[in-house]
Structures are given as C-alpha cells and as structure tokens.
Motif scaffolding. Sequence first.
Motif, PDB file in Angstrom:
ATOM      1  N   TYR A 290       1.000  -1.280   0.204  1.00 23.59           N
ATOM      2  CA  TYR A 290       0.088  -0.013  -0.102  1.00 23.59           C
ATOM      3  C   TYR A 290       0.715   1.065   0.066  1.00 23.59           C
ATOM      4  O   TYR A 290       0.359   2.321  -0.284  1.00 23.59           O
ATOM      5  N   PHE A 291       2.133   1.118   0.216  1.00 24.09           N
ATOM      6  CA  PHE A 291       3.139   2.283   0.188  1.00 24.09           C
ATOM      7  C   PHE A 291       3.640   2.170  -1.209  1.00 24.09           C
ATOM      8  O   PHE A 291       4.416   3.158  -1.427  1.00 24.09           O
ATOM      9  N   LEU A 292       3.400   1.293  -2.138  1.00 28.57           N
ATOM     10  CA  LEU A 292       4.386   1.346  -3.287  1.00 28.57           C
ATOM     11  C   LEU A 292       4.086   2.494  -4.333  1.00 28.57           C
ATOM     12  O   LEU A 292       5.370   2.950  -4.928  1.00 28.57           O
ATOM     13  N   PRO A 293       2.991   2.791  -4.360  1.00 27.75           N
ATOM     14  CA  PRO A 293       2.858   4.262  -5.360  1.00 27.75           C
ATOM     15  C   PRO A 293       3.834   5.359  -4.998  1.00 27.75           C
ATOM     16  O   PRO A 293       4.278   6.043  -5.783  1.00 27.75           O
ATOM     17  N   PHE A 294       4.042   5.773  -3.855  1.00 25.56           N
ATOM     18  CA  PHE A 294       4.585   6.731  -3.041  1.00 25.56           C
ATOM     19  C   PHE A 294       6.128   6.444  -3.005  1.00 25.56           C
ATOM     20  O   PHE A 294       6.821   7.378  -3.303  1.00 25.56           O
ATOM     21  N   TYR A 295       6.498   5.216  -2.841  1.00 27.83           N
ATOM     22  CA  TYR A 295       7.787   4.773  -2.973  1.00 27.83           C
ATOM     23  C   TYR A 295       8.249   4.752  -4.494  1.00 27.83           C
ATOM     24  O   TYR A 295       9.627   5.224  -4.883  1.00 27.83           O
ATOM     25  N   ALA A 296       7.400   4.704  -5.537  1.00 33.19           N
ATOM     26  CA  ALA A 296       7.802   4.860  -6.960  1.00 33.19           C
ATOM     27  C   ALA A 296       8.317   6.383  -6.925  1.00 33.19           C
ATOM     28  O   ALA A 296       9.097   6.763  -7.824  1.00 33.19           O
ATOM     29  N   ILE A 297       7.120   7.137  -6.613  1.00 36.67           N
ATOM     30  CA  ILE A 297       7.429   8.757  -6.685  1.00 36.67           C
ATOM     31  C   ILE A 297       8.722   9.196  -6.148  1.00 36.67           C
ATOM     32  O   ILE A 297       9.524   9.924  -6.390  1.00 36.67           O
ATOM     33  N   LEU A 298       9.128   8.466  -4.802  1.00 32.40           N
ATOM     34  CA  LEU A 298      10.304   8.799  -4.171  1.00 32.40           C
ATOM     35  C   LEU A 298      11.558   8.552  -5.144  1.00 32.40           C
ATOM     36  O   LEU A 298      12.450   9.388  -5.225  1.00 32.40           O
ATOM     37  N   ARG A 299      11.460   7.271  -5.755  1.00 30.37           N
ATOM     38  CA  ARG A 299      12.528   6.800  -6.664  1.00 30.37           C
ATOM     39  C   ARG A 299      12.698   7.546  -8.084  1.00 30.37           C
ATOM     40  O   ARG A 299      13.815   7.437  -8.417  1.00 30.37           O
ATOM     41  N   ALA A 300      11.456   8.243  -8.165  1.00 32.43           N
ATOM     42  CA  ALA A 300      11.496   8.777  -9.497  1.00 32.43           C
ATOM     43  C   ALA A 300      12.403   9.994  -9.684  1.00 32.43           C
ATOM     44  O   ALA A 300      12.740  10.453 -10.576  1.00 32.43           O
ATOM     45  N   VAL A 301      12.509  10.548  -8.468  1.00 36.28           N
ATOM     46  CA  VAL A 301      13.233  11.876  -8.404  1.00 36.28           C
ATOM     47  C   VAL A 301      14.681  11.542  -7.557  1.00 36.28           C
ATOM     48  O   VAL A 301      15.146  11.140  -6.715  1.00 36.28           O
ATOM     49  N   PRO A 302      15.570  11.994  -8.692  1.00 33.74           N
ATOM     50  CA  PRO A 302      17.131  11.652  -8.347  1.00 33.74           C
ATOM     51  C   PRO A 302      17.717  12.537  -7.034  1.00 33.74           C
ATOM     52  O   PRO A 302      18.356  11.722  -6.460  1.00 33.74           O
ATOM     53  N   ASP A 303      17.195  13.515  -6.530  1.00 34.23           N
ATOM     54  CA  ASP A 303      17.779  14.046  -5.452  1.00 34.23           C
ATOM     55  C   ASP A 303      17.062  13.640  -4.193  1.00 34.23           C
ATOM     56  O   ASP A 303      15.770  13.461  -4.217  1.00 34.23           O
ATOM     57  N   LYS A 304      17.505  13.256  -3.298  1.00 30.59           N
ATOM     58  CA  LYS A 304      17.204  12.755  -1.866  1.00 30.59           C
ATOM     59  C   LYS A 304      16.226  13.511  -1.288  1.00 30.59           C
ATOM     60  O   LYS A 304      15.038  13.079  -0.959  1.00 30.59           O
ATOM     61  N   LEU A 305      16.470  14.876  -1.102  1.00 30.16           N
ATOM     62  CA  LEU A 305      15.573  15.691  -0.390  1.00 30.16           C
ATOM     63  C   LEU A 305      14.163  15.928  -1.176  1.00 30.16           C
ATOM     64  O   LEU A 305      13.183  15.918  -0.808  1.00 30.16           O
ATOM     65  N   PHE A 306      14.526  16.494  -2.655  1.00 30.93           N
ATOM     66  CA  PHE A 306      13.165  16.582  -3.538  1.00 30.93           C
ATOM     67  C   PHE A 306      12.397  15.145  -3.660  1.00 30.93           C
ATOM     68  O   PHE A 306      11.206  15.072  -3.729  1.00 30.93           O
ATOM     69  N   GLY A 307      13.083  14.147  -3.628  1.00 37.84           N
ATOM     70  CA  GLY A 307      12.241  12.944  -3.700  1.00 37.84           C
ATOM     71  C   GLY A 307      11.423  12.496  -2.533  1.00 37.84           C
ATOM     72  O   GLY A 307      10.312  12.444  -2.598  1.00 37.84           O
ATOM     73  N   PHE A 308      12.032  13.016  -1.230  1.00 41.64           N
ATOM     74  CA  PHE A 308      11.187  12.826  -0.152  1.00 41.64           C
ATOM     75  C   PHE A 308      10.169  13.889   0.107  1.00 41.64           C
ATOM     76  O   PHE A 308       8.925  13.640   0.214  1.00 41.64           O
ATOM     77  N   ILE A 309      10.405  15.291  -0.523  1.00 45.69           N
ATOM     78  CA  ILE A 309       9.352  16.222  -0.680  1.00 45.69           C
ATOM     79  C   ILE A 309       8.194  15.798  -1.631  1.00 45.69           C
ATOM     80  O   ILE A 309       6.731  15.662  -1.554  1.00 45.69           O
ATOM     81  N   ALA A 310       8.697  15.086  -2.697  1.00 42.64           N
ATOM     82  CA  ALA A 310       7.766  14.819  -3.710  1.00 42.64           C
ATOM     83  C   ALA A 310       6.765  13.533  -3.100  1.00 42.64           C
ATOM     84  O   ALA A 310       5.471  13.593  -3.287  1.00 42.64           O
ATOM     85  N   MET A 311       7.391  12.793  -2.617  1.00 43.88           N
ATOM     86  CA  MET A 311       6.730  11.637  -1.797  1.00 43.88           C
ATOM     87  C   MET A 311       5.571  12.320  -0.847  1.00 43.88           C
ATOM     88  O   MET A 311       4.453  11.664  -0.772  1.00 43.88           O
ATOM     89  N   MET A 312       5.894  13.150   0.152  1.00 41.69           N
ATOM     90  CA  MET A 312       4.950  13.478   0.946  1.00 41.69           C
ATOM     91  C   MET A 312       4.021  14.417   0.255  1.00 41.69           C
ATOM     92  O   MET A 312       2.882  14.490   0.816  1.00 41.69           O
ATOM     93  N   GLY A 313       4.510  15.182  -0.791  1.00 46.96           N
ATOM     94  CA  GLY A 313       3.717  16.061  -1.398  1.00 46.96           C
ATOM     95  C   GLY A 313       2.503  15.328  -2.087  1.00 46.96           C
ATOM     96  O   GLY A 313       1.603  15.646  -2.329  1.00 46.96           O
ATOM     97  N   ALA A 314       2.886  14.002  -2.364  1.00 50.20           N
ATOM     98  CA  ALA A 314       1.753  13.131  -3.297  1.00 50.20           C
ATOM     99  C   ALA A 314       0.548  13.029  -2.484  1.00 50.20           C
ATOM    100  O   ALA A 314      -0.459  12.885  -2.819  1.00 50.20           O
ATOM    101  N   VAL A 315       0.597  13.053  -1.069  1.00 52.47           N
ATOM    102  CA  VAL A 315      -0.464  12.978  -0.193  1.00 52.47           C
ATOM    103  C   VAL A 315      -1.048  14.307   0.212  1.00 52.47           C
ATOM    104  O   VAL A 315      -2.256  14.398   0.156  1.00 52.47           O
ATOM    105  N   ALA A 316       0.022  15.249   0.532  1.00 53.40           N
ATOM    106  CA  ALA A 316      -0.457  16.548   1.049  1.00 53.40           C
ATOM    107  C   ALA A 316      -1.349  16.954  -0.198  1.00 53.40           C
ATOM    108  O   ALA A 316      -2.141  17.985   0.180  1.00 53.40           O
ATOM    109  N   ILE A 317      -1.254  16.983  -1.391  1.00 53.35           N
ATOM    110  CA  ILE A 317      -1.789  17.772  -2.484  1.00 53.35           C
ATOM    111  C   ILE A 317      -3.183  17.126  -2.452  1.00 53.35           C
ATOM    112  O   ILE A 317      -4.075  17.960  -2.702  1.00 53.35           O
ATOM    113  N   LEU A 318      -3.602  16.169  -1.746  1.00 53.33           N
ATOM    114  CA  LEU A 318      -5.037  15.577  -1.827  1.00 53.33           C
ATOM    115  C   LEU A 318      -5.730  16.688  -0.673  1.00 53.33           C
ATOM    116  O   LEU A 318      -7.230  16.808  -0.914  1.00 53.33           O
ATOM    117  N   LEU A 319      -5.142  17.522   0.160  1.00 54.38           N
ATOM    118  CA  LEU A 319      -5.833  18.388   0.960  1.00 54.38           C
ATOM    119  C   LEU A 319      -6.292  19.415   0.298  1.00 54.38           C
ATOM    120  O   LEU A 319      -7.277  20.250   0.729  1.00 54.38           O
TER     121      LEU A 319
END
Length: 427
Positions: A290-319
């Motif tokens: 159930y975390f795999l879609p967000f894990y894919a987003i995390l690994r799609a971004v080459p930068d460690k920080l921006f990958g983490f931001i993208a992963m968290m943003g994928a959920v936060a954007i729903l707000l």
Amino acid sequence: MAGDQKYVPTSAFGKWMHERLPIAGLMYESAIVFPTPKNLNYFWTFGGILMFMLTIMIVTGIFLVMNYKADAGLAFSSVESIMRDSNSGWFLRYLHANGASFFFIAVYIHMFRGLYYGSYKAPREVLWILGVVIYLLMMATAFMGYVLPWGQMSLWGATVITNFFTALPIGAESITQALWGGYAVGDNTLNRLFSLHYLMPFMIFGIVILHIWALHVPGNNNPTGIDVKSKKDTLPFHPYYTAKDIYAIVIFLIFVCYFVFYMPNWLGHPDNYIEANPQITPAHIVPEWYFLPFYAILRAVPDKLFGFIAMMGAVAILLFLPWFDRSRVRSAAYRPLYRMFFWIFLVVCLGLGIMGAKSPDAVVNGVKINLIIMRILTIYYFAHFIVILPLLSIFEKPDPTPTSISESVLGGGKSGEVAAPAAADKS
C-alpha cells in the motif's frame, strides 16, 4: 425528513439520563433516523467497513501488545512466541497483519469513490480534509507497525525512511537522532515506534468521530452529486442502510478470513521472517504494497531531499483537491471529460504501485526503462491535480443533471438543467 423524528425516552431511567447526558438521543438521531439519500450504492458501504476494520485492528493490537516485547534483542522472538505459544496468538497476529492490508484496500476504494462522485466539493471540504488526515495517520501507523516484528525488512525499511530526514536543510542531525534515539536505528528506535504505533490508532479513532460529525452536518453526498430536495429523496439510515452495511461487511470479512486462514503470508515479504541483522542488507528493500505508489514517486526523483518532498507532497496535495477542482457539478456521471481523466488517473496510480515494486536501475537496450516510466507516471500524478482539474473546471461542458434524487432513481436521470450545488455558488 426522516431526521425530523426526535428521540423520546420511555423509561424513567431513560428520561433521567436524557436530561443529563442525551447520548441515547444523539445516537438515535445520528444512526437511526438520520436522513440518507435513497440512491446510495454499495461503494458507500466502505465507510462502515472501515469503522469495522479499525475496531478489529485496535482490539487485536491490544491483545498482541500483552505478549510483545519492544526490545531489539527480544522483539523477533516475542512475535514467534505469540505465533507458537500464546492461545490463538497466530490468529490474532495474522488477523492484525492482513487486516492492515484490507484496511488500506477499503480506504483506497473509499477515497476513489469520493474522487469519482465529487464528495470533496463544497460543503464537504472539511469532511474530505479530515479523511486525508486519517489516511496520513494510517500510513504512519502502518509503517511503525511494520517495524515491530524486527525482521530484516523491518530494520532496513526503518533505516531507509528515517534516513530521509538527514536530507533536511535545517536541523537534519537533531531530528534524525531524535527519531533514532541515538546514532543509528536500534533498540531506542523500536521503543519510540512501538509507543507511537500503540497511540496512533486511538488518535485515528478520535478523528474518525470528527469525520462522522463533519458528515452529519451537510449529510451524505450521492451518485448524482445533487443536494437533497425533499423528504422523498431520503430514507432513514436504519434499517435500510444498516442492513446494507452489515451485508457488505460480511462479504468483505469473507475475503479477510480467506487470507487469514489460507494465505496469511501472501501479502508479506519473506525477508521479514529473518531476524533483523544490521550487518546484512537485503537485496531489495521494498515497503508494504500500500506504500508502493509513493515509493515509486520517491525513487523517480534523483535528489534525496526533493524525492522525499515529492513523496510527502503526493499525499499533501489531496488536502487542496476541493480548490483545484472548481466545477459546479460534483458527480463524474455527468462530467464526461472528468470521467475519462479519472480512469486515466486510476491507471496511473496502479502503474505507480506496480513500478514501486521494481528496481529503477533495470536497463533495457541501454535505457533505464523503469525509471523513465516512474518519472512519466509521477509527472502525470501531479499534473492531474495542478493542471488537468483546473482546466476541466473552465472548459468542460457537463451533461444535464436531474432536478432531484427521486428523478434519477425513478427515471429521466439526465433530463434537466445543470444543477449546481447550492453551497458551491457561495464558495
């Protein structure tokens, strides 16, 4: 409407209590005579299913804690002891572990139903936001629970996720060491995650109560997405929808029990049945499905920080979804373009889940094809909210909607003018 009926206690004790703590009246008006649109389909039963599954998770968790030891040297063996030595321990553990997966199955269906029928639109924005908060807490709780067996995947999953905090531009070292309780993932980390894992389900339960309260203010949305116009559009919640919910819960429970009794380890990872060893790294570190879609987003971004931001943003954007989609029509049943993009978005989410289980480094003809697919799907995921929904709000021409729920149920479902939600005109 059905909800116009008031609770009238019949016994002397009931009258005495009702004058001092009218909880029976509150339950009667909220769960018995509450006016509910008469055209709700079975996708609306997943709210009741989720409440049932949350109860199962809390109850089984309480009993499992009685035998679990939150110690890095004893956690793995205590889980094995629960399985082999505790009365019905195997059943409680498998029900709890598989229950988490089915909890997420139900919540994903519940969320996509809300996306399809526009249940996030005015006046239900707070209802939707509370639902997203519950989802975030569920994800945090599930991650912490996955660490507790202290197998190989537990240890290295915790290591990977907590290490992302080291990329923060400010306070990275302090925050990471506070999470670890030291200088590496270990016994103190396990104790912290265990404490939070036990606390968070009760926090979720409290926010679920707010979620239900927020639902009862505007009432249920429905497949047509139009507001209730008269008493003819509703039915009392009991017995019509209580019977429907109970039937759906029983069917859902059959699937849960099938996994618990016949394939209890199918949704787990075999490496987590090996005791944690910080000296040996698993070949592939992957989270629960159930975390795999967000894990894919995390690994799609080459930068460690921006990958983490993208992963968290994928959920936060729903707000912010209620403000991205400004269409006056709620239901996708009357929005042909939105309906098409909804199904594309669903396929994209499924694609991210599939890619999350694959290595981004796989090379085909000199091209990292998995990584390219991950990036394309990630870009589309965010574009759906930021670009597509705002443009649809401007250019889409909805189909005519019925003038009332009764009209859609009894016939002439699309013979009317576009009925804009009353509250949406004020927003």
